[in-house]
Design a protein around this motif. Structure first.
Motif, short mmCIF file in Angstrom:
data_model
loop_
_atom_site.label_atom_id
_atom_site.label_comp_id
_atom_site.label_asym_id
_atom_site.label_seq_id
_atom_site.Cartn_x
_atom_site.Cartn_y
_atom_site.Cartn_z
N PRO A 256 0.81 -1.22 0.00
CA PRO A 256 0.00 0.00 0.00
C PRO A 256 0.85 1.27 0.00
CG PRO A 256 0.09 -0.92 2.20
CD PRO A 256 0.77 -1.92 1.30
N ARG A 257 0.29 2.30 -0.58
CA ARG A 257 0.91 3.62 -0.44
C ARG A 257 0.90 4.03 1.02
NH1 ARG A 257 -1.83 9.02 -3.14
NH2 ARG A 257 -0.64 10.60 -2.00
N MET A 258 -0.21 3.72 1.68
CA MET A 258 -0.33 3.92 3.13
C MET A 258 -1.46 3.05 3.63
SD MET A 258 -2.31 7.61 3.43
CE MET A 258 -2.66 7.33 5.15
N VAL A 259 -1.40 2.67 4.90
CA VAL A 259 -2.50 1.97 5.54
C VAL A 259 -2.61 2.48 6.96
CG1 VAL A 259 -0.98 -0.01 6.08
CG2 VAL A 259 -3.47 -0.26 6.23
N VAL A 260 -3.81 2.93 7.31
CA VAL A 260 -4.09 3.50 8.63
C VAL A 260 -5.07 2.58 9.35
CG1 VAL A 260 -5.01 5.46 9.92
CG2 VAL A 260 -3.72 5.84 7.80
N GLY A 261 -4.72 2.16 10.56
CA GLY A 261 -5.61 1.36 11.39
C GLY A 261 -6.25 2.22 12.46
N LEU A 262 -7.55 2.08 12.63
CA LEU A 262 -8.30 2.84 13.63
C LEU A 262 -9.00 1.87 14.58
CD1 LEU A 262 -10.17 5.32 11.23
CD2 LEU A 262 -8.02 5.73 12.40
N ASP A 263 -8.94 2.16 15.88
CA ASP A 263 -9.67 1.36 16.85
C ASP A 263 -10.02 2.25 18.05
OD1 ASP A 263 -10.04 -1.90 17.16
OD2 ASP A 263 -10.16 -0.83 19.06
N ARG A 264 -11.14 1.98 18.67
CA ARG A 264 -11.54 2.77 19.83
C ARG A 264 -10.83 2.31 21.11
NH1 ARG A 264 -17.81 0.61 20.04
NH2 ARG A 264 -17.37 -1.57 20.55
N SER A 265 -10.17 1.13 21.08
CA SER A 265 -9.44 0.63 22.23
C SER A 265 -8.00 1.12 22.20
CB SER A 265 -9.48 -0.89 22.26
OG SER A 265 -8.54 -1.39 23.20
N ALA A 266 -7.64 1.96 23.15
CA ALA A 266 -6.26 2.44 23.21
C ALA A 266 -5.29 1.30 23.46
CB ALA A 266 -6.13 3.50 24.30
N GLY A 267 -5.70 0.29 24.24
CA GLY A 267 -4.84 -0.85 24.51
C GLY A 267 -4.53 -1.64 23.25
N PHE A 268 -5.53 -1.83 22.40
CA PHE A 268 -5.31 -2.53 21.15
C PHE A 268 -4.39 -1.73 20.23
CE2 PHE A 268 -9.07 -5.69 20.69
CZ PHE A 268 -8.57 -6.41 21.76
N VAL A 269 -4.58 -0.42 20.19
CA VAL A 269 -3.74 0.42 19.34
C VAL A 269 -2.28 0.34 19.78
CG1 VAL A 269 -3.23 2.82 18.71
CG2 VAL A 269 -5.57 1.96 18.56
N VAL A 270 -2.04 0.32 21.07
CA VAL A 270 -0.67 0.16 21.57
C VAL A 270 -0.07 -1.15 21.09
CG1 VAL A 270 0.72 -0.19 23.65
CG2 VAL A 270 -0.96 1.66 23.57
N SER A 271 -0.84 -2.24 21.18
CA SER A 271 -0.35 -3.54 20.72
C SER A 271 -0.11 -3.53 19.21
CB SER A 271 -1.36 -4.64 21.06
OG SER A 271 -1.48 -4.80 22.46
N ALA A 272 -0.99 -2.90 18.45
CA ALA A 272 -0.83 -2.86 17.00
C ALA A 272 0.42 -2.08 16.61
CB ALA A 272 -2.07 -2.23 16.36
N ARG A 273 0.66 -0.97 17.29
CA ARG A 273 1.84 -0.16 16.98
C ARG A 273 3.13 -0.91 17.27
NH1 ARG A 273 -0.42 5.31 19.84
NH2 ARG A 273 -1.49 6.23 18.02
N ALA A 274 3.11 -1.75 18.28
CA ALA A 274 4.34 -2.46 18.68
C ALA A 274 4.84 -3.39 17.60
CB ALA A 274 4.09 -3.23 19.98
N ALA A 275 3.91 -3.90 16.78
CA ALA A 275 4.30 -4.84 15.73
C ALA A 275 4.00 -4.29 14.34
CB ALA A 275 3.57 -6.16 15.93
N ALA A 276 3.89 -2.97 14.23
CA ALA A 276 3.43 -2.36 12.98
C ALA A 276 4.48 -2.42 11.87
CB ALA A 276 3.04 -0.90 13.22
#
Length: 266
Positions: free
Chosen positions: A62-82
């Motif tokens: 992708p040129r870019m891919v943005v993930g959105l979630d209302r759970s801050a805890g999930f976003v932290v986990s997603a960023r760790a392996a992004a």
């Protein structure tokens, strides 16, 4: 038991053991089925721990891919392996912080059933894709296609009949082809198609099946966490007696998701 809802989604590590290992398999199959070109702008709505975002990054350049979630805890986990091409934001699926026609593809994995207004979320996804852009999603077939959860809730109801009200197969209406097709059509999308995706769910042994239910992430584990210890033990024993175990101690099921896609009119 008084009817409650136990849809807790906050701890990424606990989710990975309970459902993430299977959601990564179905995410890969889903992205492969889309046959999208390279270099597109993607939005992953309700990204969780990033399984679908990672599959997009790996398969679609992708040129870019943005993930959105209302759970801050999930976003932290997603960023760790992004992957390098991905970024993640805490945001509400019902009010996407994206301009009109701001992306080429909007996708969502295993999230629609947990939104208060799934139709509004699909309308938001349709709003943010360009004309001709793709809107696609998938949800577990809780009613008939999640064998390990079917065994769990059957055991729970055998121990405590009031648990029937909490069964995802009864609660979640948007887990079958017709409701999914209707959501996409009502959002004004065209060329709508629905197809199944099946993945193996093989557990090393009963502990590998049971212990994730103790982590409190999701409806079934949340229900287990609220039980008295003696009732929890009865549920464990009832489930253990019901599941089919192979000669090596492993337990093999399959899980089915329904995938839906449609395009914004050009």
């Amino acid at each position: 038991m008084k009817e409650q809802r136990f849809d807790m989604w906050a701890a990424g590590d606990a989710y990975e053991r309970y459902m993430g290992r299977w959601s990564r398999l179905v995410a890969d199959g889903f992205v492969a089925s889309l046959s999208c070109a390279d270099g597109l702008r993607w939005l992953d709505v309700g990204c969780g721990t990033g399984a679908l975002t990672a599959a997009v990054a790996a398969r679609c350049r992708p040129r870019m891919v943005v993930g959105l979630d209302r759970s801050a805890g999930f976003v932290v986990s997603a960023r760790a392996a992004a992957p390098a091409s991905a970024c993640f934001v805490v945001a509400d699926a019902l009010s996407l912080p994206v301009r009109d026609e701001g992306c080429d593809v909007a996708v969502s994995g295993l999230a629609l059933n947990f939104l208060s207004e799934p139709g509004a979320a699909v309308a938001e996804m349709a709003r943010v894709v360009r004309p001709g852009g793709l809107v696609a999603a998938y949800v577990w077939d809780y009613a008939e296609g999640m064998a390990f959860l079917r065994h769990f809730w059957d055991a729970a109801v055998a121990v405590e009949p009031s648990a029937a009200a909490l069964d995802e197969g009864r609660r979640f209406l948007v887990c079958r082809p017709d409701p999914l097709r209707a959501l996409w059509t009502e959002a004004g999308l065209v060329d709508v198609a629905v197809a199944p995706i099946e993945v193996p769910t093989v557990f090393a042994g009963f502990a590998d099946l049971w212990e994730p239910f103790l982590a409190g992430q999701g409806p079934a584990p949340g229900y287990v966490a609220a039980l008295a210890p003696t009732t929890r033990d009865r549920l464990r024993d009832t489930l253990g007696e019901a599941v089919p175990t192979r000669h090596d101690g492993s337990i093999a099921f399959t899980a089915r998701a329904w995938a839906v896609q449609g395009s914004r009119p050009a």
